[in-house]
Every structure is written in C-alpha cells, then in structure tokens.
Design an enzyme around this catalytic site. Sequence first.
Site, PDB file in Angstrom:
ATOM      1  N   VAL A 149      -1.289  -5.733  -2.452  1.00 20.35           N
ATOM      2  CA  VAL A 149      -0.143  -5.195  -1.718  1.00 20.35           C
ATOM      3  C   VAL A 149      -0.092  -5.661  -0.257  1.00 20.35           C
ATOM      4  O   VAL A 149       0.889  -5.409   0.431  1.00 20.35           O
ATOM      5  CB  VAL A 149      -0.050  -3.649  -1.759  1.00 20.35           C
ATOM      6  CG1 VAL A 149       0.276  -3.147  -3.146  1.00 20.35           C
ATOM      7  CG2 VAL A 149      -1.290  -2.991  -1.204  1.00 20.35           C
ATOM      8  N   SER A 152      -5.767  -5.697  -3.414  1.00 24.04           N
ATOM      9  CA  SER A 152      -6.225  -5.783  -4.803  1.00 24.04           C
ATOM     10  C   SER A 152      -6.757  -7.145  -5.206  1.00 24.04           C
ATOM     11  O   SER A 152      -7.319  -7.271  -6.301  1.00 24.04           O
ATOM     12  CB  SER A 152      -5.102  -5.380  -5.742  1.00 24.04           C
ATOM     13  OG  SER A 152      -4.983  -3.988  -5.735  1.00 24.04           O
ATOM     14  N   TYR A 197       0.009  -6.579 -12.351  1.00 21.66           N
ATOM     15  CA  TYR A 197       0.428  -5.251 -12.809  1.00 21.66           C
ATOM     16  C   TYR A 197       1.476  -5.365 -13.908  1.00 21.66           C
ATOM     17  O   TYR A 197       1.350  -6.197 -14.802  1.00 21.66           O
ATOM     18  CB  TYR A 197       0.922  -4.410 -11.615  1.00 21.66           C
ATOM     19  CG  TYR A 197      -0.114  -4.311 -10.533  1.00 21.66           C
ATOM     20  CD1 TYR A 197      -1.368  -3.778 -10.806  1.00 21.66           C
ATOM     21  CD2 TYR A 197       0.113  -4.787  -9.251  1.00 21.66           C
ATOM     22  CE1 TYR A 197      -2.338  -3.686  -9.828  1.00 21.66           C
ATOM     23  CE2 TYR A 197      -0.855  -4.695  -8.263  1.00 21.66           C
ATOM     24  CZ  TYR A 197      -2.077  -4.146  -8.567  1.00 21.66           C
ATOM     25  OH  TYR A 197      -3.033  -4.063  -7.606  1.00 21.66           O
ATOM     26  N   LYS A 200     -10.290  -7.023  -6.219  1.00 26.96           N
ATOM     27  CA  LYS A 200     -10.704  -6.571  -7.561  1.00 26.96           C
ATOM     28  C   LYS A 200     -11.321  -7.720  -8.370  1.00 26.96           C
ATOM     29  O   LYS A 200     -12.182  -7.500  -9.225  1.00 26.96           O
ATOM     30  CB  LYS A 200      -9.502  -5.985  -8.313  1.00 26.96           C
ATOM     31  CG  LYS A 200      -9.020  -4.651  -7.716  1.00 26.96           C
ATOM     32  CD  LYS A 200      -7.715  -4.173  -8.325  1.00 26.96           C
ATOM     33  CE  LYS A 200      -7.272  -2.858  -7.681  1.00 26.96           C
ATOM     34  NZ  LYS A 200      -5.901  -2.460  -8.002  1.00 26.96           N
ATOM     35  N   TYR A 233     -14.345   1.448  -2.815  1.00 22.93           N
ATOM     36  CA  TYR A 233     -13.053   0.865  -3.204  1.00 22.93           C
ATOM     37  C   TYR A 233     -12.143   0.686  -1.978  1.00 22.93           C
ATOM     38  O   TYR A 233     -11.534  -0.376  -1.802  1.00 22.93           O
ATOM     39  CB  TYR A 233     -12.382   1.760  -4.265  1.00 22.93           C
ATOM     40  CG  TYR A 233     -11.006   1.287  -4.637  1.00 22.93           C
ATOM     41  CD1 TYR A 233     -10.826   0.155  -5.432  1.00 22.93           C
ATOM     42  CD2 TYR A 233      -9.867   1.939  -4.165  1.00 22.93           C
ATOM     43  CE1 TYR A 233      -9.545  -0.303  -5.749  1.00 22.93           C
ATOM     44  CE2 TYR A 233      -8.597   1.491  -4.480  1.00 22.93           C
ATOM     45  CZ  TYR A 233      -8.438   0.376  -5.272  1.00 22.93           C
ATOM     46  OH  TYR A 233      -7.179  -0.089  -5.567  1.00 22.93           O
TER      47      TYR A 233
HETATM   48  N1  GLU Z   1      -5.290  -0.165  -1.616  1.00 21.73           N
HETATM   49  C1  GLU Z   1      -4.249  -0.252  -2.605  1.00 21.73           C
HETATM   50  C2  GLU Z   1      -4.361   0.927  -3.525  1.00 21.73           C
HETATM   51  O1  GLU Z   1      -5.410   1.161  -4.031  1.00 21.73           O
HETATM   52  C3  GLU Z   1      -4.384  -1.553  -3.356  1.00 21.73           C
HETATM   53  C4  GLU Z   1      -3.286  -1.757  -4.329  1.00 21.73           C
HETATM   54  C5  GLU Z   1      -2.880  -3.218  -4.444  1.00 21.73           C
HETATM   55  O2  GLU Z   1      -3.232  -4.080  -3.658  1.00 21.73           O
HETATM   56  O3  GLU Z   1      -2.120  -3.500  -5.360  1.00 21.73           O
HETATM   57  O4  GLU Z   1      -3.427   1.633  -3.758  1.00 21.73           O
END
Ligand code: GLU
Length: 312
Positions: free
Chosen positions: A266, A69, A248, A72, A196
Amino acid sequence: MDGNETPDLDAIIATIADEMLSYQGCGKVADYIPALARVDPRHFGIAVTLFDGRVLVAGHADVPFSVQSVSKIFVLVLALEKRGAQLWQRIGREPSGSRFNSIVQLENEKGIPRNPLINAGALVTTDALMGVDDPVATIAHITGFMRELAHDHQVGIDPEVARSEAETGYRNASLANFLRANGNLDAPVEDVLNVYFHQCALSMTCRQLARAGLFLANHGVDPLSGRTVCSPDTARAVNALMITCGHYDASGDFTYRVGLPGKSGVGGGILAIAPGRAAITVWSPGLNAAGNSEVGALALERLAAMTGWSVL
Ligand code: GLU
C-alpha cells in the site's frame, strides 16, 4: 518482441518513465496512517537489476518509500527456509478473492488464512519465523536480511510508520486475535503484531528493493554475489504465490496484464520478478480500488510488453 532479440533496455526504461508522466498523480494515496497520507502522489520510480549487474533506473528510483506488504515476500522466504513445507499446514496457497484484510474469510475458513500474502497469512508467516525468539530479535533478523540482500546498510525501518501502524492496527489486531483463538498463532498476539508492523514499515528505494529481490529470479541464488539465499523450492514457491496471490483480489488482473510474479504494497511499491533475467521495482504511491499501485502496474505492463519478459 521475439525472445531472441536483446531489447534496448535503456531506451525502454526512458520511454516508460516518459509515458508515465501523463499519469502523474493517478490513484489515491493510502491514508490510513498520516505518514503514508503525506507522500506526494506524483512520485514515480523504476529500477531494473539485471543478471550482468547493470541497474537501470528512472524517476524517483532513489527515494525511500514504505515497502508495506512487499515485505511479506521476504519474511515468507525466511519462514519457508526455517519451517519448510510444514508451513502449509497453517496457511493455504489459493488466491483469496477478498480484500487484503478480510476477517469474514478467515472465520469461514476456521483460522487457516487463504495464502501468506494476505494480512492474516502474513501474520502466521511472521509467527512461524519468530518461533520462540523475541520480537526485537526477529525485527533485527528481518532488517539484517534486507540489508544483506540490498547490499546496502542504509536500509532501515521508519519508526514513525511502525508506531502509526501499531496505533491504528485494530483490524490486524482482530485478525491476530482470531488466529490465536483458532490455535494458529504460537507467539503472543502483541509480539506478532509488533514484528508485522515493523516489517511493513521497512523503508527502501526502488534500487534497493530491485537488488534485494534478484535471487528470486535465479532459483534462490543471487546471480551477482553467488550467495545462496534460499533453496530452489522456496524460490519457486514464492514466485508461484506472487503470480497467483501477489495483488490481493486483483491478482488475476495483474497477471493477465503483466505476466510476471509480482507483489504490491500500500506504499505504492511493486516488486516483480522476470525469471532468468531481472528483478524490477516500480513505485508510485497512488493506489487503485484494490489497493495496488495504479501507475506502477501500468509501468510494469508496458515493460512486459516492450521486453517480451512475460512468463506466460
Ligand atoms: N500495513 C498494511 C496493513 O497491514 C499493509 C497492507 C499492504 O501493504 O497491502 O494493513
């Protein structure tokens, strides 16, 4: 530390790396795909890229990890540069207070994701970037952007991670379908998901990521090359979202402890921005209950305390 003193950063980084040894292996490695579950939880790396060009590193700073993430942030920069403030008609700017992949919240809020750094918001951001381009071109655009920013053409996508994300991404597919049902995705669902999953599967080292994020510490201009990466407005917007929404439903806690804009993934990486000073990446794969790197956040908390770099 008082703001006028120059901290001995070499000593600080060495001290942090040493302190983190006693937390080695803390947290739980993401296990939703085998490629991430296999990563050794004892890794710890840190890289700090400074405005004078120095890069301070310790631990496994040159071992590639899945940025997940953290990607992003960079896709948001590209989408804001392309779409400007229009993007905010499709995505909010408030902390979610919910899990990163919450479906309930999206339904309650009629397909407008709370912010671009939760999964639903990132899917809309990716869609906004892609426009009418095809997914392969968009993936190449994102990868090229990361290579340029990192000044390293080794940066690439781990195909195994991308494939596994696609094979197990039912929840992200649900979010994307729900967005499309609410008229908030323009491109076909499978194309948005394809991009994505590939952006999440970018594989980078702490050194590469800390170099790539440096422009965010300098109003959108890379202080080392002088290149304008994005407008000052975009850089400010992205920093604001990182500090309010970058972790988050644990974003408040991260900002309380560290006091810097930051974004976690993650894979266990966190990119943090010290405005006017540096970009920092930490990596430790063990995650806390909210899905953020446990030791990584601790290392940043120590760094902020020892340098006085908190913006708050
Ligand atoms: N590939 C993970 C998902 O979309 C990324 C989530 C993350 O890094 O927090 O669930």
